[in-house]
Design a protein around this motif. Sequence first.
Motif, mmCIF file in Angstrom:
data_model
loop_
_atom_site.group_PDB
_atom_site.id
_atom_site.type_symbol
_atom_site.label_atom_id
_atom_site.label_comp_id
_atom_site.label_asym_id
_atom_site.label_seq_id
_atom_site.Cartn_x
_atom_site.Cartn_y
_atom_site.Cartn_z
ATOM 1 N N GLU A 157 -15.843 -25.438 -14.287
ATOM 2 C CA GLU A 157 -15.564 -25.146 -12.765
ATOM 3 C C GLU A 157 -14.667 -23.878 -12.870
ATOM 4 N N ASN A 158 -14.005 -23.347 -13.789
ATOM 5 C CA ASN A 158 -13.214 -22.049 -13.688
ATOM 6 C C ASN A 158 -14.013 -21.075 -14.198
ATOM 7 N N GLY A 159 -15.328 -20.922 -14.165
ATOM 8 C CA GLY A 159 -15.991 -19.787 -14.572
ATOM 9 C C GLY A 159 -16.371 -19.421 -15.906
ATOM 10 N N ASP A 160 -15.738 -20.114 -16.891
ATOM 11 C CA ASP A 160 -15.905 -19.944 -18.327
ATOM 12 C C ASP A 160 -17.181 -20.562 -18.757
ATOM 13 N N TYR A 161 -17.909 -19.848 -19.719
ATOM 14 C CA TYR A 161 -19.034 -20.288 -20.351
ATOM 15 C C TYR A 161 -18.978 -21.239 -21.492
ATOM 16 N N VAL A 162 -19.892 -22.359 -21.609
ATOM 17 C CA VAL A 162 -19.595 -23.161 -22.832
ATOM 18 C C VAL A 162 -20.918 -23.151 -23.537
ATOM 19 N N PHE A 163 -20.641 -22.819 -25.030
ATOM 20 C CA PHE A 163 -21.793 -22.682 -25.953
ATOM 21 C C PHE A 163 -21.839 -23.798 -26.845
ATOM 22 N N TYR A 181 -11.867 -14.365 -24.150
ATOM 23 C CA TYR A 181 -11.188 -15.147 -25.023
ATOM 24 C C TYR A 181 -12.137 -16.290 -25.527
ATOM 25 N N VAL A 182 -12.222 -16.696 -26.737
ATOM 26 C CA VAL A 182 -13.053 -17.885 -27.098
ATOM 27 C C VAL A 182 -12.173 -18.966 -27.774
ATOM 28 N N TYR A 183 -12.560 -20.368 -27.482
ATOM 29 C CA TYR A 183 -11.675 -21.248 -27.541
ATOM 30 C C TYR A 183 -12.599 -22.678 -27.938
ATOM 31 N N ASP A 184 -12.123 -23.470 -28.494
ATOM 32 C CA ASP A 184 -12.711 -24.709 -28.841
ATOM 33 C C ASP A 184 -12.792 -25.860 -27.421
ATOM 34 N N ALA A 185 -13.982 -25.765 -27.036
ATOM 35 C CA ALA A 185 -13.917 -26.544 -25.730
ATOM 36 C C ALA A 185 -13.770 -27.966 -25.907
ATOM 37 N N MET A 186 -13.874 -28.498 -27.218
ATOM 38 C CA MET A 186 -13.559 -29.878 -27.047
ATOM 39 C C MET A 186 -12.078 -30.353 -27.138
ATOM 40 N N TYR A 244 -26.304 -21.299 -25.130
ATOM 41 C CA TYR A 244 -25.650 -21.587 -23.804
ATOM 42 C C TYR A 244 -25.968 -22.875 -23.418
ATOM 43 N N ASP A 245 -24.840 -23.678 -22.964
ATOM 44 C CA ASP A 245 -25.171 -24.747 -22.309
ATOM 45 C C ASP A 245 -24.807 -25.008 -20.893
ATOM 46 N N HIS A 246 -23.683 -24.488 -20.533
ATOM 47 C CA HIS A 246 -23.303 -24.548 -18.965
ATOM 48 C C HIS A 246 -21.919 -23.953 -18.546
ATOM 49 N N ASP A 247 -21.792 -23.617 -17.412
ATOM 50 C CA ASP A 247 -20.493 -23.113 -16.846
ATOM 51 C C ASP A 247 -19.305 -24.117 -16.278
ATOM 52 N N TRP A 266 -21.695 -28.497 -34.821
ATOM 53 C CA TRP A 266 -20.527 -27.809 -35.499
ATOM 54 C C TRP A 266 -19.279 -27.731 -34.486
ATOM 55 N N GLY A 267 -19.822 -27.616 -33.191
ATOM 56 C CA GLY A 267 -18.718 -27.503 -32.121
ATOM 57 C C GLY A 267 -18.860 -26.896 -30.885
ATOM 58 N N TRP A 268 -18.330 -27.079 -29.925
ATOM 59 C CA TRP A 268 -18.589 -26.658 -28.313
ATOM 60 C C TRP A 268 -17.540 -25.766 -28.171
ATOM 61 N N TYR A 269 -17.942 -24.393 -27.813
ATOM 62 C CA TYR A 269 -17.086 -23.227 -27.543
ATOM 63 C C TYR A 269 -17.027 -22.833 -26.158
#
Length: 65
Positions: free
Chosen positions: A21-27, A58-63, A16-19, A47-50
């Motif tokens: 502003e819209n409440g989604d989590y970033v890993f 819903y899981v998505y590519d955060a980059m 886990y990295d951070h939240d 490998w990526g930020w998700y």
Amino acid sequence: MYSGDPLSNSNVRLEYDHDLENGDYVFLLYEVVINNSETKEGHTATWGWYGIDPVNNYVYDAMTY
């Protein structure tokens, strides 16, 4: 790069990295690469930020989001 289920590889980490502003989590998904087995020196390879929307899972590519 490792093939198969990445989380079954003990050198692959999901943290886990951070939240957002819209409440989604970033890993962050990355691999620990050991260059010298004697000294255990090495580096990490990202490998990526998700992102994960906790409301609908819903899981998505955060980059690219």
